[in-house]
Structure formats: structure tokens, C-alpha cells
Design a protein around this motif. Structure first.
Motif, short mmCIF file in Angstrom:
data_model
loop_
_atom_site.label_atom_id
_atom_site.label_comp_id
_atom_site.label_asym_id
_atom_site.label_seq_id
_atom_site.Cartn_x
_atom_site.Cartn_y
_atom_site.Cartn_z
N VAL A 74 4.55 1.22 1.98
CA VAL A 74 4.53 0.45 3.22
C VAL A 74 3.97 -0.95 2.97
CG1 VAL A 74 4.26 2.53 4.61
CG2 VAL A 74 2.23 1.29 3.87
N THR A 75 4.25 -1.86 3.88
CA THR A 75 3.71 -3.21 3.79
C THR A 75 2.58 -3.45 4.79
OG1 THR A 75 5.47 -3.97 5.27
CG2 THR A 75 5.83 -4.21 2.89
N ASP A 76 2.62 -2.78 5.93
CA ASP A 76 1.56 -2.89 6.93
C ASP A 76 0.84 -1.56 6.99
OD1 ASP A 76 -0.08 -3.14 9.11
OD2 ASP A 76 1.40 -4.17 10.36
N GLY A 77 -0.22 -1.43 6.20
CA GLY A 77 -0.88 -0.14 6.05
C GLY A 77 -1.44 0.43 7.34
N THR A 78 -2.09 -0.39 8.14
CA THR A 78 -2.74 0.11 9.36
C THR A 78 -1.71 0.65 10.35
OG1 THR A 78 -4.53 -1.51 9.10
CG2 THR A 78 -4.26 -0.50 11.26
N ALA A 79 -0.69 -0.14 10.64
CA ALA A 79 0.34 0.29 11.59
C ALA A 79 1.09 1.51 11.07
CB ALA A 79 1.31 -0.85 11.87
N ALA A 80 1.39 1.52 9.77
CA ALA A 80 2.14 2.64 9.18
C ALA A 80 1.31 3.91 9.20
CB ALA A 80 2.56 2.29 7.76
N THR A 120 0.82 -1.20 0.00
CA THR A 120 0.00 0.00 0.00
C THR A 120 0.86 1.25 0.00
OG1 THR A 120 -0.13 -0.17 2.40
CG2 THR A 120 -2.00 -1.02 1.17
#
Length: 328
Positions: free
Chosen positions: A266-272, A230
Motif C-alpha cells: 500500500v501507499t497510504d498505510g493509515t487509510a489502508a 508500506t
């Protein structure tokens, strides 16, 4: 494995002190759309001119259907079609007369060229305007006629150099449908474009070039995957905010910056996204836009080159050839 319809190995070309192509290599599979993607001045038109025998390379090798372009240009011209950036039709002739003229120039017998003209006028939705002078045509109609003219002699390989330049969205969509229809009937299409949406829609394989060099290749999905799952898009209101925050944003993921817009892969959209909000809040910065989305080819090009494809400094090959300089 099928022989490539087009093979390019280590092509290089200079205009004076300016390097237009610098070791470009790629293969085009038969009955596919190959996208040669890059901004104005990247070397796309130079590559097409070499492949269509209009220009000799300084170095390298090019084949079309196994025919050496430099050694047998006449044979190559017999199996290819070419539609350039601007419609090369005679506006003082009708559409039918334009197509019949091309038939004569390609040595088609009269019955064959008359039949080809009628079939192509119907195929490109120009039958009702076939006997009108081309100067009365819209831009989209001229582009369709130009493409029809490139197909009069039924070429196996078709080169389209930025075919939708200057067209409105409807005209572009119409031409895209025509190109898709050609490939469905077995034609190989090499398409140059600076429109990322166009490459994403049409191309089975893409090579991205910038400043005369290949900087990436693959399918649209391959290229998007390079950026991660994302993209966080942050738009800031001023340069001062960008200067203050960009170092911290770089800890979230790789940045691509265009003006005051920052894209973070990014690979982890929510955390990023949570981390990005924390950084903005700590700096007391309110972005004008903050979104999380899937990556596009625009993101790929920006990440690879540091500038957006359609907003790159405009340069055409003719300018380089005449002056030896690229506009900055």
C-alpha cells in the motif's frame, strides 16, 4: 564509465529437457558486491559455473575483466577466486597446509605462498588454529578457511556461491564482515544467495532470478520501492478464512499470499489499515496477526514469484545435471 568487472549477455544453459538459464543478462561494477538472488534451482550455481569456466553455455557471452570466458578460460582462472556452497578444504591437513597447497597449485613461489598463508590466516582470525587439523574446525571456521583459500593468489574478482549455507547466525555475521572488508580493499564480489537478509546487507546491486530468468534488478531500495511505501501483514487462522476474505483484501492493494499469511502493498498505510480492519470486522474474522511495516526483500520476492525464497522447492544443479529433472 568503468568497464564492468563481469559482463553477462543472454546466457542460456540446458540440462536435458530442463532449462537452467534462459537468456540471463547483467553487468557487475568493479569493487562492489553483486547479489544474484533466487531460490534453490533458480540457475544461480549454473551461472557461477559458466563465469568461472567450469561449464560452457549453450548460448550467450560472458566476460570477466574483459576476458572472454569461453575463449580464454585459463586467463580467467588466473584473475578469479571461487568459494562454492560447501567448504572445499582438506580436513586431513592443517589450515596452513591447505593454504600452502593452494599456493602451489596456483604456481606461487614458496616465499609468496608462505607469506600469503600467514597473512590470510591472520585476516580470517585463524592464526591460533593455523596448525590444527581442519577436521577439528567448526563450520564457521571451515567457511572462513575456504574463503581464504580462494584468495591465496590475490584474485581481482571473487565468486561466492551461497557462502553462508549451513552457518549459524554468528557465523553468517562473521563472514559478512569479511566480505565487506574485501570490497573495501578493491575486490569485486559476485555473491549468490537465497537469503534475502544477506542480499539486503551486502549487495550494491541485485538481480533476482527464478526458473533461469531475470525477473527484477536494481538496488535493494529500488526493489522495495516497487511494492509501495508500506506493507500490511495479515495472518489468518485457517484456509477457509483466507478464501472468504482474499477478494475483499485485494481491493486494499496488491496481494502476496504464502500459506495463510497475506501481505498487502500500500501507499497510504493509515487509510489502508483502516480499510483492512473494516473488511475483517464485516466478515467476523479475527486475524492472528495484523501489522503495518516497511517492505523487505522477502516481500519483493514473494510479489515477483508467488513463493518465498527460502521455502521454494529445493533443487540443486547437480540433481538437474544427473536426472534432467527438478524436484517438485
Amino acid at each position: 564509465m568503468d568497464q564492468p568487472a563481469v559482463r553477462v549477455e543472454d546466457l542460456a544453459k540446458r540440462y536435458g529437457d530442463v532449462v537452467a538459464l534462459d537468456g540471463v543478462t547483467f553487468d557487475v561494477a568493479p569493487a562492489t558486491v553483486f547479489g544474484l538472488l533466487g531460490p534453490n534451482g533458480a540457475g544461480k550455481t549454473t551461472a557461477v559455473r559458466i563465469l568461472t569456466s567450469l561449464l560452457r553455455p549453450d548460448r550467450g557471452h560472458a566476460e570477466v575483466l574483459g576476458i572472454d570466458v569461453a575463449k580464454h578460460p585459463d586467463r580467467v582462472r588466473g584473475v578469479i577466486g571461487l568459494a562454492g556452497q560447501y567448504a572445499a578444504v582438506d580436513e586431513n591437513l592443517t589450515a596452513r597446509e591447505n593454504l600452502q597447497l593452494v599456493g602451489r597449485l596456483t604456481n606461487l613461489p614458496k616465499t609468496a605462498r608462505d607469506r600469503a598463508a600467514s597473512e590470510l590466516l591472520e585476516r580470517f582470525m585463524l592464526t591460533s588454529a593455523a596448525d590444527r587439523l581442519v577436521r577439528t574446525y567448526s563450520g564457521g571456521m571451515r567457511r572462513r578457511l575456504d574463503l581464504a583459500a580462494a584468495l591465496v593468489h590475490n584474485p581481482t574478482v571473487l565468486f561466492l556461491d551461497e557462502p553462508t549455507t549451513g552457518l549459524d547466525p554468528q557465523g553468517r555475521a562473521e563472514l559478512w564482515r569479511v566480505i565487506e572488508g574485501l570490497v573495501a580493499t578493491g575486490t569485486t564480489v559476485l555473491l549468490t544467495t537465497q537469503y534475502l537478509e544477506e542480499a539486503d546487507r551486502l549487495a550494491d546491486q541485485i538481480v533476482v532470478i527464478d526458473h533461469g530468468q531475470v525477473i527484477a534488478s536494481g538496488t535493494a531500495e529500488d526493489l522495495k520501492t516497487q511494492l509501495g511505501a508500506t506493507v500490511i501483514e495479515v495472518s489468518l487462522s485457517d484456509d477457509a478464512s483466507l478464501d472468504l476474505i482474499k477478494t475483499q483484501l485485494a481491493t486494499v492493494g496488491p496481494l502476496s499470499i504464502a500459506g495463510q499469511d497475506v501481505n498487502i502493498a500500500v501507499t497510504d498505510g493509515t487509510a489502508a489499515m483502516f480499510q483492512t480492519v473494516q473488511i475483517l470486522t464485516a466478515a467476523s474474522i479475527s486475524p492472528t496477526k495484523l501489522t503495518l511495516r516497511e517492505p523487505s526483500l522477502d516481500d519483493v520476492f514473494l510479489a515477483l514469484t508467488g513463493h518465498a525464497a527460502e521455502t521454494a522447492p529445493a533443487t540443486d544443479d547437480a540433481t538437474v545435471a544427473k536426472t534432467g529433472k527438478r524436484r517438485r
